[in-house]
Motif scaffolding. Structure first.
Motif, PDB file in Angstrom:
ATOM      1  N   SER B  93      31.968  39.798  67.000  1.00 47.38           N
ATOM      2  CA  SER B  93      31.925  40.315  68.359  1.00 47.38           C
ATOM      3  C   SER B  93      31.693  39.167  69.325  1.00 47.38           C
ATOM      4  O   SER B  93      31.291  38.059  68.936  1.00 47.38           O
ATOM      5  CB  SER B  93      30.825  41.368  68.529  1.00 47.38           C
ATOM      6  OG  SER B  93      29.556  40.780  68.481  1.00 47.38           O
ATOM      7  N   LYS B 100      32.881  44.782  71.426  1.00 48.94           N
ATOM      8  CA  LYS B 100      32.947  45.725  70.307  1.00 48.94           C
ATOM      9  C   LYS B 100      33.056  44.946  69.013  1.00 48.94           C
ATOM     10  O   LYS B 100      33.557  43.827  68.978  1.00 48.94           O
ATOM     11  CB  LYS B 100      34.140  46.651  70.468  1.00 48.94           C
ATOM     12  CG  LYS B 100      35.500  45.946  70.420  1.00 48.94           C
ATOM     13  CD  LYS B 100      36.609  46.968  70.552  1.00 48.94           C
ATOM     14  CE  LYS B 100      37.979  46.290  70.595  1.00 48.94           C
ATOM     15  NZ  LYS B 100      38.308  45.623  69.338  1.00 48.94           N
ATOM     16  N   LEU B 101      32.543  45.549  67.931  1.00 44.74           N
ATOM     17  CA  LEU B 101      32.646  44.924  66.623  1.00 44.74           C
ATOM     18  C   LEU B 101      34.072  45.038  66.101  1.00 44.74           C
ATOM     19  O   LEU B 101      34.632  46.130  66.072  1.00 44.74           O
ATOM     20  CB  LEU B 101      31.698  45.593  65.630  1.00 44.74           C
ATOM     21  CG  LEU B 101      30.270  45.083  65.554  1.00 44.74           C
ATOM     22  CD1 LEU B 101      29.495  45.863  64.498  1.00 44.74           C
ATOM     23  CD2 LEU B 101      30.230  43.600  65.240  1.00 44.74           C
TER      24      LEU B 101
END
Lengths: 115, 113
Positions: B93, B100-101
């Protein structure tokens, strides 16, 4: 401390139907993220909610939507189901959300099968 | 466009030996990297992470190495145990639009007794 819970654990639907999945985060966690896991694509980010507001969104069509309630519980809805929506849907909660790189805790997932 | 790549789908090692799981990324805006472990019928669990200001982070048997110039990270498990058999996901991230991952597709590790 209870972990992240997801209901239902398993679901079978037919094409064209809609489905709602539920996620209860760890108590005190305000961020909830949703992911789709399929064998060929790994985990793909759907969206993140923080304090009832969608804060991040992945590259999924508008058929995928979500919301978060004041108690941080979240629901994800998929309308007009397609065969390709068959997947494991994972929910993850964290304290501060993705922008603070907080550790995410995952639920066991909901296995959705579309026939 | 796969921004986080785990090119080997599986790895098999002998108990007691070292397991090395590799991960490559393409987005230079990523500044935080994580490894998750997933058993069947369970959600992923956080294993270890590393910030881009470091090149190594160690936690017990698990060590993550980061090579920013090569956009490469690796997870070392020493010694490997049969209970380590699981799917391992690399994730990354950054800030802002990259917060967002982003996960890789995962690698299945099998540790043979």
């Amino acid at each position: 401390k209870a972990g992240v819970t997801q209901t239902p654990r398993y679901l079978i639907k037919t094409r064209g139907q809609q489905v709602t999945l539920s996620c209860s985060p760890i108590s005190g966690h305000r961020s909830v993220s949703w992911y789709q896991q399929t064998p060929g694509q790994g985990l793909q980010f759907l969206f993140e909610y923080f304090s009832e507001t969608q804060r991040n969104k992945g590259n999924f069509p508008g058929r995928f939507s979500g919301r978060q309630f004041s108690n941080s519980r979240s629901e994800m809805n998929v309308s007009t189901l397609e065969l390709g929506d068959s997947a494991l849907y994972l929910c993850a909660s964290s304290l501060g959300g993705l922008v603070k790189n907080n550790e995410q805790f995952f639920g066991p997932g909901t296995r959705l099968t579309v026939l | 466009d796969q921004q986080v790549k785990q090119n080997s789908p599986s790895l098999s090692v002998q108990e007691g030996r070292i397991s090395i799981l590799n991960c490559d990324y393409t987005n230079s805006m990523f500044d935080y990297f994580l490894w998750y472990k997933k058993y069947p019928a369970e959600g992923p669990t956080f294993l270890i992470s590393i910030s881009s200001i470091k090149d190594k982070n160690e936690d017990g048997r698990f060590t993550v190495f980061l090579n920013k110039s090569a956009k490469h990270l690796s997870l070392h498990i020493v010694p490997s145990q049969p209970g380590d058999s699981a799917v391992y996901f690399c994730a990354a991230s950054g800030a802002g639009a990259n917060s967002k991952l982003t996960f890789g597709k995962g690698i299945t590790l099998s540790v043979r007794p």
